[in-house]
Design an enzyme around this catalytic site. Structure first.
Site, PDB file in Angstrom:
ATOM      1  N   GLY A 275     102.585 101.256  76.646  1.00 14.65           N
ATOM      2  CA  GLY A 275     101.599 100.865  75.631  1.00 14.65           C
ATOM      3  C   GLY A 275     101.857  99.451  75.166  1.00 14.65           C
ATOM      4  N   MET A 277     105.538  96.507  74.697  1.00 16.00           N
ATOM      5  CA  MET A 277     106.963  96.302  74.996  1.00 16.00           C
ATOM      6  C   MET A 277     107.519  95.200  74.129  1.00 16.00           C
ATOM      7  SD  MET A 277     109.630  97.099  76.673  1.00 16.00           S
ATOM      8  CE  MET A 277     111.178  96.266  76.328  1.00 16.00           C
ATOM      9  N   GLU A 278     108.676  95.489  73.529  1.00 14.54           N
ATOM     10  CA  GLU A 278     109.229  94.631  72.475  1.00 14.54           C
ATOM     11  C   GLU A 278     110.048  93.458  72.977  1.00 14.54           C
ATOM     12  OE1 GLU A 278     110.165  97.812  73.147  1.00 14.54           O
ATOM     13  OE2 GLU A 278     112.330  98.051  73.041  1.00 14.54           O
ATOM     14  N   ASN A 279     109.825  92.925  74.185  1.00 13.42           N
ATOM     15  CA  ASN A 279     110.613  91.798  74.685  1.00 13.42           C
ATOM     16  C   ASN A 279     110.947  90.839  73.542  1.00 13.42           C
ATOM     17  OD1 ASN A 279     109.805  92.689  77.401  1.00 13.42           O
ATOM     18  ND2 ASN A 279     107.811  91.838  76.820  1.00 13.42           N
ATOM     19  N   GLU A 312     106.792  97.420  67.360  1.00 12.02           N
ATOM     20  CA  GLU A 312     107.415  96.433  68.261  1.00 12.02           C
ATOM     21  C   GLU A 312     108.169  95.368  67.480  1.00 12.02           C
ATOM     22  OE1 GLU A 312     107.491  97.372  71.214  1.00 12.02           O
ATOM     23  OE2 GLU A 312     105.864  98.841  71.144  1.00 12.02           O
ATOM     24  N   HIS A 315     111.483  96.669  66.421  1.00 14.95           N
ATOM     25  CA  HIS A 315     112.444  96.632  67.540  1.00 14.95           C
ATOM     26  C   HIS A 315     113.211  95.309  67.598  1.00 14.95           C
ATOM     27  CE1 HIS A 315     112.177 100.180  69.987  1.00 14.95           C
ATOM     28  NE2 HIS A 315     110.896 100.066  70.263  1.00 14.95           N
TER      29      HIS A 315
HETATM   30 ZN   LIG Z   1     109.469 101.329  71.132  1.00  8.04          ZN
END
Ligand SMILES: [Zn+2]
Length: 867
Positions: A275, A277-279, A312, A315
């Site tokens: 869904g 992504m917390e890069n 996110e 994170h």
């Molecule tokens: Zn997550």
């Protein structure tokens, strides 16, 4: 990461590979990475230099690499450079660099030239397509950084990164760090972008995004924030930017630790398997989960976008700043980000009442934990398939629910102090579950360590059975604790939890006690029935006596969140055969005029199951008539489409009642009205409120014919620049029930007109509805090789597997089990077991409740005929 939630499945999963933990004798400190993607050929060239420390002398260094073609590899140490021989192990996804002379303990630099694939499987460095062109983007979590650059691809190996990319002259690139420079060349028609060095971080957080992206710029607490998209969608980025600005400042303040990654970019990517992504510093999203049309969006979409952006950003502290040592503690990442996500949203939009969404999430997690095939929050995982399978409802929703319970027990301020102290202590490093609960127990002085250990290492959830007794006006509660299994007659081994439970007599203050024995007596203030889970903050089932359920339901003294808890809990008592279904249906009758949408939604979901799976064919018309009688008047009062200026809560309530009366109540008048409104909407999408439109389309489709279907399909093709309108219509497509139309939807799902990321959702939606599920299963079975190939072997398969749990026939359970014995999917083994168990539970439920339901129906008819 946020998965596309389908019940509790994930869309991201990896291929088969064996255990492959690195030995630990080589520790990376810094990566210098250069990439030159070739969008045309769908490949990339890479050059990297890794500064490492050897803890012992060696002549061979092993790291991770998958689908990498190696050029020259050298290792420099002690002033000497040696060329390495490269051997690869495809099954273990590793490469070993061997040099002729041993390298001494201490520092060394590995230099690698290589090429890789921009694959079409949405993992590692991959190709995405939109607007007649290609993009190159990344998704590394959990184990795919090794497809973009050879690396020590485990979360404990944190290092700093210098990243640069050479891309086409007309394109730009984004990465984790702030852009330092942008210079032409060095190759003709190209330019090179250099990004600032990252703080120490794990490989799974690296990101590169290449294409003609454009950004809307903002800032928060002096930190630059941008929300980026393809050029056609820049107009849809303002809402997410507003949310992100508020949230970043909220988190800076809440944690007392300033955001660590310099700048924050949030990018909508046309093809994306997860869904979001917390890069670190470069969060990526599916378009539909980030972009909001300011003129025509539903409150559900706005809530979801705000909540996922918040997840996110959370994170960036939970996961990016402090990272779990190994994937068995993924709950430290995902559970915490899920628990935090609604905190800033509650402050930003109090009218959304996100505490009700949290209570609903708790109910969802309890449903998963009612299965015998559930798992503990923490369990051993080694292979990529095992690692990807634990990104589930247990890691996310259950952990979040347990944290809410502990927060309520120790108090929000004390818990905040404990959390901040943990984050400070482990910043830029790694931690395990013990590190967290020891820290919070020390800071709060409460037995958080004992509580968490009992919930983290032990599968399932407790049920508290409470009985009021009364002597001379003083009340007492007899409390009995055991593991809850959601099937009649099932017993489980007898674990006990250390459970902080809060009790409240109607109208009184909650009183919290730690329950840690199978039997315990709790003092009650009065002789009135006691709420066993005050404010629904506890992670447990509550079993009352039938008399207490009826008394509480009609008391008028429960908060909305407690009404939600009472209804959710009672439904599980029915499922487990502990109560007859009339107790639930009487409570449902008591709440039929409830003005809280979340309460009505909870009712609507369960009543749909009663109508589909439990009521006999002979009684179904009577049941439908009962629905119309009890819920129709509310819908009539609200009007259809009603007042366009109604607030979100009224619009949501109208939508919930429309689905309940129109579909579960099979109301011909409402269906006809929905069709008229849908046809007007197809001509002018602003003719309906964004919140009501999805349900109008769904109800119209449920009774719809081929002519309407054709109109939906024709319009879908025109909506590529408006994700919300597109997915609204795509979602409604799976409501058509005519077998020929269901077949067309299935073929459409596999056609190039539908993005790979959406295929599984479409199939899964058809699989959960009785009117389409038989056709969907038959089609899926006979097209399995095509589906597997198209979804990239495992991409999306868990969602389809999970949707199979919606069947309610013993024959199907057997068939499905046999099918997956013949066609095993390593990363969905538990999901298959859970789907089969759900089906078997439904069969047992129908059998157990058939007679009580028929008796209750007969009573309703008698009451109805007297009126
Ligand atoms: Zn997550």
């Amino acid at each position: 990461m946020v998965r596309i939630l389908f019940l509790a499945a994930i869309l991201l999963a990896a291929g088969p590979a064996s255990a492959q933990r690195l030995s630990g004798n080589v520790v990376p400190e810094h990566y210098t990475l250069w990439f030159a993607p070739d969008l045309e050929k769908e490949t990339f060239r890479g050059r990297e230099s890794i500064e490492v420390v050897l803890t012992e002398p060696t002549s061979a260094i092993t790291l991770h690499a998958a689908e990498i073609a190696f050029g020259e590899v050298t290792i420099t140490a002690g002033g000497r450079t040696q060329t390495a021989r490269v051997t690869t192990d495809t099954a273990r996804e590793t490469a070993t660099f061997t040099v002729p002379q041993p390298i001494a303990e201490g520092r060394a630099t590995i230099q690698v030239a290589y090429t890789g694939l921009l694959n079409d499987k949405l993992r590692g460095f991959y190709i995405s397509k939109a607007n007649g062109r290609k993009y190159a983007v990344t998704q590394m979590e959990a184990t795919d950084a090794r497809r973009a650059f050879p690396s020590f691809d485990e979360p404990a190996y944190k290092a700093t990164f210098d990243i640069s990319l050479m891309v086409d002259a007309g394109d730009t690139a984004l990465s984790n760090g702030r852009q330092l420079s942008d210079t032409p060349g060095p190759e003709p028609g190209k330019h090179t972008l250099n990004f600032a060095r990252t703080p120490k971080m794990s490989t799974y957080l690296a990101a590169m995004i290449v294409g003609d992206f454009v950004c809307r710029e903002g800032a928060s607490d002096g930190i630059p924030i941008r929300v980026c998209s393809t050029p056609d969608k820049l107009g849809l980025t303002a809402f997410a930017l507003d949310a992100a600005q508020q949230q970043l400042a909220f988190y800076n303040n809440y944690f007392g630790i300033r955001y660590a990654f310099g700048k924050l970019d949030i990018i909508a990517v046309p093809d994306f398997s997860a869904g979001a992504m917390e890069n670190a510093g470069a969060i990526t999203f599916r378009e539909r989960l980030l972009l909001v049309d300011p003129a025509n969006s539903s409150v559900n979409v706005r809530k979801r976008v705000a909540s996922i952006v918040s997840h996110e950003i959370a994170h960036q502290w939970f996961g990016n700043l402090v990272t779990m040592k190994w994937w068995d503690d993924i709950w430290l990442n995902e559970g915490f980000a899920t628990w935090m996500a609604n905190k800033p949203v509650a402050v930003w939009k109090p009218e959304w009442r996100v505490e009700l969404d949290d209570a609903d999430d708790t109910q969802g997690a309890l449903g998963l934990d009612a299965l015998r095939s559930t798992r503990p929050i923490r369990m051993t995982v080694e292979t990529p398939a095992q690692i990807n399978e634990v990104f589930d409802g247990i890691a996310y929703q259950k952990t979040a629910a347990v944290l809410r319970m502990i927060e309520a027990y120790v108090g929000p301020e004390a818990f905040q102090k404990g959390v901040a102290s943990y984050l400070k202590r482990f910043s830029y490093a790694n931690a395990a579950g013990e590190d967290f609960w020891t820290e919070v127990a020390t800071v709060t002085g409460k037995p958080v360590d004992r509580i968490l250990r009992s919930f983290v290492d032990q599968a399932g959830a407790p049920v508290l059975s409470v009985r009021n007794s009364c002597t001379n006006g003083t009340g007492e509660l007899d409390v009995h604790m055991e593991r809850f299994i959601g099937i009649p007659g099932a017993t489980a081994p007898f674990p006990t939890w250390t459970l902080p439970a809060c009790f409240r007599t109607a109208g009184g203050q909650p009183r919290c006690e730690v329950v840690d024995r199978p039997r315990q007596t709790v003092r009650a203030d009065t002789c009135q029935p006691t709420v066993a889970n005050a404010d629904s903050r506890g992670y447990y089932f509550s079993e009352y006596t039938p008399e207490s359920v009826r008394a509480l339901a009609t008391s008028g003294n429960l908060a909305p969140v407690e009404r939600l808890g009472l209804l959710g809990g009672e439904w599980w008592m029915v499922r487990a055969g502990r109560h007859d279904i009339d107790v639930y249906l009487d409570a449902a009758t008591a709440f039929a005029r409830d003005e809280t949408t979340a309460v009505l939604e909870s009712l609507a979901g369960r009543l749909a199951v009663v109508g589909q799976d439990l009521v006999s064919t002979a009684d179904r018309p009577k049941f439908q008539s009962w629905i119309r009688t009890h819920f129709g008047p509310q819908l009539t009062a609200l009007g259809l489409p009603g007042d366009a200026s109604d607030n979100d809560e009224r619009q949501s309530r109208r939508a919930t009642l429309l689905a309940l009366v129109g579909i579960t109540g099979n109301d011909a008048g409402v269906q006809k009205r929905a069709r008229e409104l849908a046809e007007a909407y197809l001509k002018n999408s602003s003719s309906l409120s964004g919140t009501l439109a999805p349900t109008v389309l769904g109800v119209a489709a449920a009774g719809g014919d081929r002519a309407l279907y054709d109109q939906f399909v024709a319009q879908l093709g025109t909506l590529s620049a408006q994700p919300e309108l597109y997915y609204r219509l795509l979602g409604a497509l799976s409501q058509f029930g005519d077998p020929a139309l269901v077949k067309r939807t299935l073929e459409f799902a596999l056609s190039p007109a539908v993005r790979t990321q959406d295929t599984a959702t479409l199939i899964a939606n058809l699989m959960v509805r009785p009117r389409s599920q038989d056709v969907a299963w038959e089609f899926t079975g006979s097209n399995w090789p095509t589906i597997l190939k198209q979804l990239g072997e495992f991409q999306g398969i868990p969602a389809i597997v999970e949707s199979l749990g919606a069947f309610c026939s013993a024959g199907r359970a057997q068939e499905i089990r046999a099918f997956f014995e013949k066609n095993p999917i390593p990363s969905s083994e538990r999901a298959v077991r859970q789907a089969v168990e759900r089906i078997e539970n439904c069969v047992a439920l129908a059998e157990r409740q058939g007679k009580p339901l028929a008796a209750w129906m007969a009573k309703q008819s008698a009451v109805g005929s007297q009126q």
